[in-house]
Design a protein around this motif. Structure first.
Motif, short mmCIF file in Angstrom:
data_model
loop_
_atom_site.label_atom_id
_atom_site.label_comp_id
_atom_site.label_asym_id
_atom_site.label_seq_id
_atom_site.Cartn_x
_atom_site.Cartn_y
_atom_site.Cartn_z
N PHE A 19 2.34 -7.91 2.90
CA PHE A 19 1.27 -8.45 3.20
C PHE A 19 0.68 -7.74 4.58
N GLY A 20 1.59 -7.27 5.27
CA GLY A 20 1.07 -6.43 6.51
C GLY A 20 0.04 -5.25 6.03
N LEU A 21 0.70 -4.39 4.93
CA LEU A 21 0.09 -3.25 4.71
C LEU A 21 -1.06 -3.59 3.79
N THR A 22 -1.23 -4.81 3.11
CA THR A 22 -2.26 -5.19 2.44
C THR A 22 -3.62 -5.41 3.36
N ALA A 23 -3.18 -6.16 4.56
CA ALA A 23 -4.16 -6.42 5.71
C ALA A 23 -4.57 -5.19 6.36
N CYS A 24 -3.63 -4.22 6.58
CA CYS A 24 -4.01 -3.01 6.99
C CYS A 24 -5.11 -2.38 6.11
N PHE A 25 -4.91 -2.25 5.14
CA PHE A 25 -5.95 -1.77 4.13
C PHE A 25 -7.25 -2.56 4.34
N TYR A 26 -7.08 -3.84 4.04
CA TYR A 26 -8.26 -4.62 4.08
C TYR A 26 -9.20 -4.43 5.40
N VAL A 79 -9.12 -12.00 -5.50
CA VAL A 79 -10.55 -12.23 -5.85
C VAL A 79 -11.41 -11.93 -4.80
N MET A 80 -11.09 -12.44 -3.75
CA MET A 80 -11.69 -12.48 -2.45
C MET A 80 -11.78 -10.94 -1.86
N LEU A 81 -10.72 -10.40 -2.18
CA LEU A 81 -10.84 -8.93 -1.56
C LEU A 81 -11.50 -7.88 -2.50
N GLY A 126 -4.65 -0.83 10.99
CA GLY A 126 -6.08 -0.42 10.22
C GLY A 126 -7.40 -0.46 10.98
N GLY A 127 -7.27 -1.76 11.68
CA GLY A 127 -8.23 -2.03 12.76
C GLY A 127 -8.40 -0.91 13.60
N ALA A 128 -7.61 -0.35 14.17
CA ALA A 128 -7.44 0.74 15.17
C ALA A 128 -8.41 1.85 14.48
N ILE A 129 -7.75 2.31 13.34
CA ILE A 129 -8.54 3.48 12.77
C ILE A 129 -9.82 3.46 12.35
N LEU A 172 -10.22 -2.00 -2.03
CA LEU A 172 -9.67 -2.11 -3.36
C LEU A 172 -8.34 -1.57 -3.24
N ILE A 173 -8.02 -0.59 -2.53
CA ILE A 173 -6.63 -0.16 -2.54
C ILE A 173 -5.66 -1.36 -2.06
#
Length: 408
Positions: A227-234, A290-292, A356-359, A385-386
């Motif tokens: 979930f952490g990495l999913t949120a990072c990409f999102y 679906v939302m993503l 993710g929000g930093a980069i 999508l990733i």
């Protein structure tokens, strides 16, 4: 502003019978998250008046999120030492101090640095506020998180209106406005929230000890990492929209503020009313994917039609509905992801997602400078999508979150 907040909060069921402490944190969260919406309408104005490029201005988000990500690792230790109430108050004071200093600065690099200090305060406040609402709530994890996400949505939806009004006078206005709002949040917390440090210590297991390594140990649970990495990409998509879209709208501070009001209102409504229904009917992971996926499509549309003003405006507003749903879904999932303390789970997850929000903001600005205004949105959409592909590949590690919530 107050009447709008009261009108919105009236829709939250009163039968939950939440304590004064929960409502104090709830209203403080609204005010805290106004800070995000307050600043967004003035990004182009800062670039113009301080002779900065879009990528330099987007560093205001990068320094903020980078410091917040790192600070998330120590929020658990600080909260354990100081107690929830004092930690929240310290966070509010830090936000008020650095936002006010930012409004008094004359150099974009000074503001970038001060935004880092603002990020430290926000880390202390945000992580502790989520844990406080979930822990103190009498209605279970899911409803507590809905309350938390509602506060975020309300703050974000009201903030741009005030930010646009203050920003039309001077870009400094919203920064100083955040400082004033934090004083109000401080008053809410210090008067309405009891000091629960002794109760927290009594409820903590005798064998429990807080360590700066706890968030890293939490990552041995695969679900937290997923979930952490999913949120990072999102967040690459989220902060591309938030930090870069104002530069291609072709609107003044008032106009940008109005667009993000629509964005924030949809975010608030869907996070409270729609996300729980999606979760119940289709499951957390299915609904999240679906939302993503839909959000990724919206970003790709923004990338293709970056020079068509109405497309950008409509896409930003519509994205609020998608983000409101997803934020509630993924936060609920994280709180149920692993058999560890919620504060530790929140710290580990937040560390990963804010990377993710930093980069993303700085990368968006540089991509536009290197290539064209189309590219940041397309790259952001690809990262979202990733995130979908990643969570689906690791689905067997996270499917249990629905059964955990059902057992509450």
């Amino acid at each position: 502003m107050t009447s709008q907040s009261n009108h919105q909060t009236a829709h939250i069921p009163k039968k939950e019978g939440q304590s004064k402490a929960v409502w104090a944190v709830f209203f403080a969260c609204i005010i805290a998250f106004m800070g995000l919406g307050l600043v967004d309408p003035i990004l182009p104005a800062i670039a113009g008046q301080l002779h900065a490029t879009p990528s330099e201005v987007t560093l205001l988000f990068t320094s903020y999120n980078a410091v917040m990500a790192i600070a998330m690792l120590i929020t658990g230790v600080i909260s354990t030492k100081l107690g929830t109430k004092v930690t929240l108050l310290v966070g509010v004071v830090i936000i008020a101090l650095f936002s006010t200093l930012g409004g008094l600065s004359n150099n974009v690099w000074a503001i970038v640095g001060l935004r880092g200090g603002w990020g430290l305060g926000n880390a202390l406040f945000v992580a502790t506020a989520l844990t406080a609402i979930v822990t103190l709530s009498k209605s279970g994890t899911a409803k507590a998180i809905i309350l938390y996400e509602a506060a975020i949505g309300l703050g974000i939806s009201v903030g741009p209106l005030l930010g646009g009004e203050l920003g039309s006078i001077s870009w400094r206005g919203p920064f100083i406005g955040v400082g004033v709002l934090m004083v109000i949040a401080f008053i809410f917390l210090i008067t309405l929230m009891p000091n629960t440090k002794k109760q927290e210590a009594a409820q903590r297991p005798a064998t429990s000890s807080s360590s700066i390594l706890d968030p890293f140990r939490a990552m041995k649970h695969r679900s937290i990492v997923v979930f952490g990495l999913t949120a990072c990409f999102y967040n690459f998509g989220f902060f591309t929209l938030l930090a870069y879209a104002p530069f291609v709208m072709g609107l003044d501070a008032h106009g940008i503020g109005y667009v993000f009001i629509g964005w924030g209102v949809l975010l608030a409504i869907t996070s409270v009313f729609m996300a729980p229904k999606l979760q119940k009917r289709f499951g957390t992971v299915n609904s999240m994917c679906v939302m993503l996926t839909t959000f990724a499509v919206v970003l790709l549309v923004m990338g293709i039609w970056s020079h068509t003003q109405w497309v950008i405006i409509a896409a930003v507003i519509f994205a609020g509905a998608l983000l409101g749903n997803n934020n509630t879904l993924i936060t609920t999932a994280v709180m149920n992801a692993a058999p560890i303390e919620r504060s530790t789970a929140s710290a580990a997850y937040s560390f990963l997602r804010f990377l993710g929000g930093a980069i993303a903001p700085y990368l968006a600005g540089k991509l536009a400078e290197w290539f064209s205004p189309h590219v940041p949105f397309i790259v952001g959409g690809c990262f979202v999508l990733i995130s979908v592909i990643f969570v689906l590949m690791n689905r067997h590690h996270v499917n249990h979150v629905d059964s955990v919530e059902a057992g509450h």
